[in-house]
Write a protein that holds these residues in place. Structure first.
Motif, PDB file in Angstrom:
ATOM      1  N   ILE A 198       0.846  -1.119   0.077  1.00 44.06           N
ATOM      2  CA  ILE A 198      -0.146   0.018   0.024  1.00 44.06           C
ATOM      3  C   ILE A 198       0.912   1.375   0.087  1.00 44.06           C
ATOM      4  O   ILE A 198       1.918   1.257   0.264  1.00 44.06           O
ATOM      5  N   ALA A 199       0.370   2.329  -0.573  1.00 44.17           N
ATOM      6  CA  ALA A 199       1.103   3.559  -0.462  1.00 44.17           C
ATOM      7  C   ALA A 199       0.049   4.963  -0.414  1.00 44.17           C
ATOM      8  O   ALA A 199      -0.942   4.742  -1.082  1.00 44.17           O
ATOM      9  N   LEU A 200       0.658   5.710   0.359  1.00 48.33           N
ATOM     10  CA  LEU A 200      -0.242   7.149   0.408  1.00 48.33           C
ATOM     11  C   LEU A 200      -0.396   7.730  -0.958  1.00 48.33           C
ATOM     12  O   LEU A 200       0.392   7.764  -1.842  1.00 48.33           O
ATOM     13  N   ALA A 201      -1.497   8.192  -0.952  1.00 49.71           N
ATOM     14  CA  ALA A 201      -2.085   8.874  -2.366  1.00 49.71           C
ATOM     15  C   ALA A 201      -2.985   9.756  -2.003  1.00 49.71           C
ATOM     16  O   ALA A 201      -3.927   9.952  -1.210  1.00 49.71           O
ATOM     17  N   ASP A 202      -3.026  11.030  -2.997  1.00 52.15           N
ATOM     18  CA  ASP A 202      -4.143  12.006  -3.024  1.00 52.15           C
ATOM     19  C   ASP A 202      -4.941  11.701  -4.413  1.00 52.15           C
ATOM     20  O   ASP A 202      -4.478  11.997  -5.701  1.00 52.15           O
ATOM     21  N   PHE A 203      -5.928  10.657  -4.322  1.00 48.95           N
ATOM     22  CA  PHE A 203      -6.625  10.229  -5.543  1.00 48.95           C
ATOM     23  C   PHE A 203      -7.476  11.240  -6.052  1.00 48.95           C
ATOM     24  O   PHE A 203      -7.692  11.514  -7.366  1.00 48.95           O
ATOM     25  N   ASN A 204      -8.433  11.951  -5.630  1.00 45.77           N
ATOM     26  CA  ASN A 204      -9.222  12.914  -5.760  1.00 45.77           C
ATOM     27  C   ASN A 204      -9.511  14.144  -5.287  1.00 45.77           C
ATOM     28  O   ASN A 204     -10.427  14.891  -5.381  1.00 45.77           O
ATOM     29  N   ARG A 205      -8.362  14.686  -4.803  1.00 43.02           N
ATOM     30  CA  ARG A 205      -8.221  16.189  -3.924  1.00 43.02           C
ATOM     31  C   ARG A 205      -9.403  16.512  -3.062  1.00 43.02           C
ATOM     32  O   ARG A 205     -10.015  17.460  -3.569  1.00 43.02           O
ATOM     33  N   ASP A 206     -10.019  15.549  -2.382  1.00 42.14           N
ATOM     34  CA  ASP A 206     -11.171  15.966  -1.368  1.00 42.14           C
ATOM     35  C   ASP A 206     -10.670  16.310  -0.046  1.00 42.14           C
ATOM     36  O   ASP A 206     -11.478  16.290   0.713  1.00 42.14           O
ATOM     37  N   GLY A 207      -9.470  16.358   0.038  1.00 40.05           N
ATOM     38  CA  GLY A 207      -8.982  16.703   1.535  1.00 40.05           C
ATOM     39  C   GLY A 207      -8.691  15.512   2.467  1.00 40.05           C
ATOM     40  O   GLY A 207      -8.118  15.658   3.676  1.00 40.05           O
ATOM     41  N   LYS A 208      -9.018  14.466   1.806  1.00 36.49           N
ATOM     42  CA  LYS A 208      -8.797  12.978   2.576  1.00 36.49           C
ATOM     43  C   LYS A 208      -7.548  12.217   2.099  1.00 36.49           C
ATOM     44  O   LYS A 208      -7.551  12.183   0.887  1.00 36.49           O
ATOM     45  N   ASP A 209      -6.766  11.585   2.945  1.00 39.86           N
ATOM     46  CA  ASP A 209      -5.674  10.715   2.528  1.00 39.86           C
ATOM     47  C   ASP A 209      -6.093   9.246   2.183  1.00 39.86           C
ATOM     48  O   ASP A 209      -6.848   8.586   2.828  1.00 39.86           O
TER      49      ASP A 209
END
Length: 606
Positions: A198-209
């Protein structure tokens, strides 16, 4: 969701040789390093290196001298079978800590926390709950309470991610579990898809990790297949699983990055295996509408070597390039027993496309290769940072099967900035993403739009600090020491377009390690600070030792308490935090016979 990956055959005979080589140096660590990360472990805001070593149940820390060279490794115990490593300020004390996933532990002890002392050393680990037999780790704020959380993955029994919700004080408030992740189970005759990273991502720029993940490997007929997917954050420590449709070549690693600088997280997925054994890496470009498109992809067409991937601006032209760590097996002089690693570089063009590899044998290619002074390593993992504070991103890599850390300093001559030709984009020409440099930082950016930009702005750590009419910025910006997130945003017709990047500003940077030596046996020479000196905190300490036997360790004591040690070194250089007042500083050395000797300084911190 729809996935499309562009993969082209790569034939090294048509690659372009780069006129400048990178500078490579190796540093040993304690065991079989499974992962390498970079972070600031001693508070000078210059990137250091850490590896997790599965066979010795340790992490190794290599402290940066400030010029891109590193001190001998220091080792700290973890739980059993460490598999993943992350840096995090777990208890909000301003000192970088370590979180380690333990592949040999039960759920109650699957994460080891090593609290940092702020000088590159760590306290003995204590363990918290996570995924059973955890095989990967990521940190983020998954419930949006302002405190870091730790996510661990496991493929034991079911594919699941466990999130340990931190309380900001070194403890855990709760553990949230998301299970049955990934593609649907296959028939009993086939292997299941197993969650592997797993890896941290900003998928949809909704402010949630969010998290990206890979799975490996299901067997269909004679072909192994893997999978890639997204865990979209629900904002409470749980996730909604969104597998990408279709199977992919079995992945060996997952690297998250914003390759096209649009503020959305893309993914690099090194892989091995297809109808005939093949090796390469694919790039998933996040399109921002819930789907991914194909980016630059390379098939190394070789059945004995695996690659690591990275993304960074190689020559400072304002565009990130796609870089693989490989080997030129088609070179007529190739010798598998005496061969070196090679960087394979796909340059990003001003229109956001990448230089295309040849489609057929003998086809044209502008791909670049750079031979490294490093032997072949298998399954390399790669980290990117500006190690020597020259403004250019560098590389560090390690083999998952052991061996030293290879630090690869980028010596590429700078190129002129290529302003993006894509409508409604911001090109940051200077500094490079991840650069390290003294304040003030020189920010140069250009806005490309079919309509005029009304205003351009700079945000530092989410706070507006500068704006100017029009679409171009050329600004010297004062920054406090620390690691900063910068955003350049330009507006046209009420719509903002932006480019995010990160910049570190050290407290101070030594151009080189100050000359410091000792010629008399059984003596410690404290070159800095001077006796009865009045110095600002943190206090820069430089000392050398000499004996007739090898030096086993050097230690620094502040007011009779040990605050730093460095094994197997005759020279130490570090910054020591101190409160205001008068202090006694003692540097002690021990040689291999057990003999000790020391020197002291009385100093004052205003």
């Amino acid at each position: 969701m729809k996935y499309h990956l562009v993969v082209a055959l790569l034939l090294f005979a048509s690659l372009t040789c780069f006129s400048q080589s990178f500078s490579t140096k190796s540093y040993p660590v304690n065991g079989l390093a499974g992962q390498i990360i970079v972070a600031d472990f001693n508070g000078d805001h210059i990137p250091d290196i850490a590896t997790v070593n599965s066979d010795t149940n340790t992490v190794s820390i290599l402290i940066n001298n400030g010029d891109g060279t590193f001190r001998p490794h220091m080792d700290f115990a973890t739980g059993p079978g460490p598999s993943g490593l992350a840096a995090v300020d777990w208890n909000h004390d301003g000192k970088m800590d370590l979180a380690v996933s333990n592949g040999g532990a039960d759920a109650a002890h699957s994460v080891s926390i090593l609290l940092g002392n702020g000088d590159g050393t760590f306290q003995p680990h204590h363990d918290i709950a996570g995924a059973p037999n955890a095989n990967s780790i990521a940190v983020g704020d998954f419930n949006r309470d302002g405190n870091p959380d730790i996510a661990t993955s496991s493929n034991t029994t079911v594919n699941a991610v466990h999130v340990s919700l931190g309380n900001g004080k070194g403890g855990v408030t709760a553990t949230k579990v998301t299970s049955n992740i990934g593609l649907d189970p296959k028939p009993p005759a086939d292997n299941p898809f197993l969650l592997s990273k797993i890896a941290l991502a900003d998928f949809n720029r909704d402010g949630k990790d969010d998290l990206y993940y890979i799975e490996c490997c299901n067997t269909f007929v004679i072909v192994q297949q893997g999978a890639f997917g997204v865990l979209v954050s629900n904002g409470d420590g749980t996730f909604t699983d969104d597998p990408i449709g279709g199977a992919i070549v079995p992945p060996t690693d997952l690297i998250t990055t914003d390759i096209n600088q649009d503020g959305l997280t893309d993914a690099i997925i090194p892989s091995i295996g297809c109808h005939e054994p093949c090796i390469g890496a694919g790039v998933f470009i996040n399109k921002g509408d819930g789907t991914f498109g194909g980016g630059p992809g390379l098939d190394l067409n070789d059945n004995g070597f695996q690659v690591g991937g990275a993304v960074f601006d190689v020559d400072g032209d304002g565009h990130k390039d796609f870089v693989l760590v490989g080997v030129n097996t088609n070179d007529p002089s190739f010798d598998p027993f005496n061969e070196h690693m090679t960087l394979i570089i796909q340059k990003q063009n001003a229109d956001g496309t990448f230089v295309a590899p040849p489609q057929f044998e003998g086809g044209p290619s502008d791909l670049i290769t750079v031979t490294l002074n490093a032997p072949i390593v298998e399954k390399p993992t790669v980290a990117v940072a500006d190690f020597n504070h020259d403004g250019k991103p560098d590389l560090a890599m390690v083999s998952k099967f052991g061996g030293p850390v290879f630090v690869v300093l980028n010596t590429t001559a700078p190129s002129a900035c290529k302003v993006s030709t894509v409508n409604h984009t911001v090109t940051v020409c200077h500094p490079a993403d991840g650069a390290v440099g003294l304040s003030p930082a020189h920010i140069v950016s250009h806005f490309t739009s079919s309509t005029a930009a009304s205003v351009s702005q700079i945000y530092v750590d989410n706070k507006l600090v500068f704006q100017i009419a029009g679409g171009n910025i050329d600004k010297n910006l004062a920054l406090a020491p620390g690691e900063h997130r910068l955003e350049v945003k330009s507006w046209t017709e009420g719509q903002p377009f932006h480019n995010d990047f990160f910049l570190s500003t050290p407290r101070s940077i030594p151009a080189t390690v100050p000359p410091c030596s000792e010629s008399t046996n059984f003596t410690v020479n404290i070159c800095s600070p001077g006796q009865k000196a009045a110095v600002d905190a943190p206090v820069h300490v430089v000392a050398a030792a000499k004996s007739t036997a090898p030096i086993a360790t050097m230690q620094i004591y502040l007011d009779f308490k040990e605050v730093f040690h460095s094994p197997n070194s005759t020279l130490i250089e570090t910054d020591v935090p101190m409160n205001s007042g008068s202090h006694l500083l003692v540097v002690k050395a021990f040689d291999s016979t057990g003999r000790s000797f020391s020197s002291s300084r009385s100093i004052t911190v205003p």
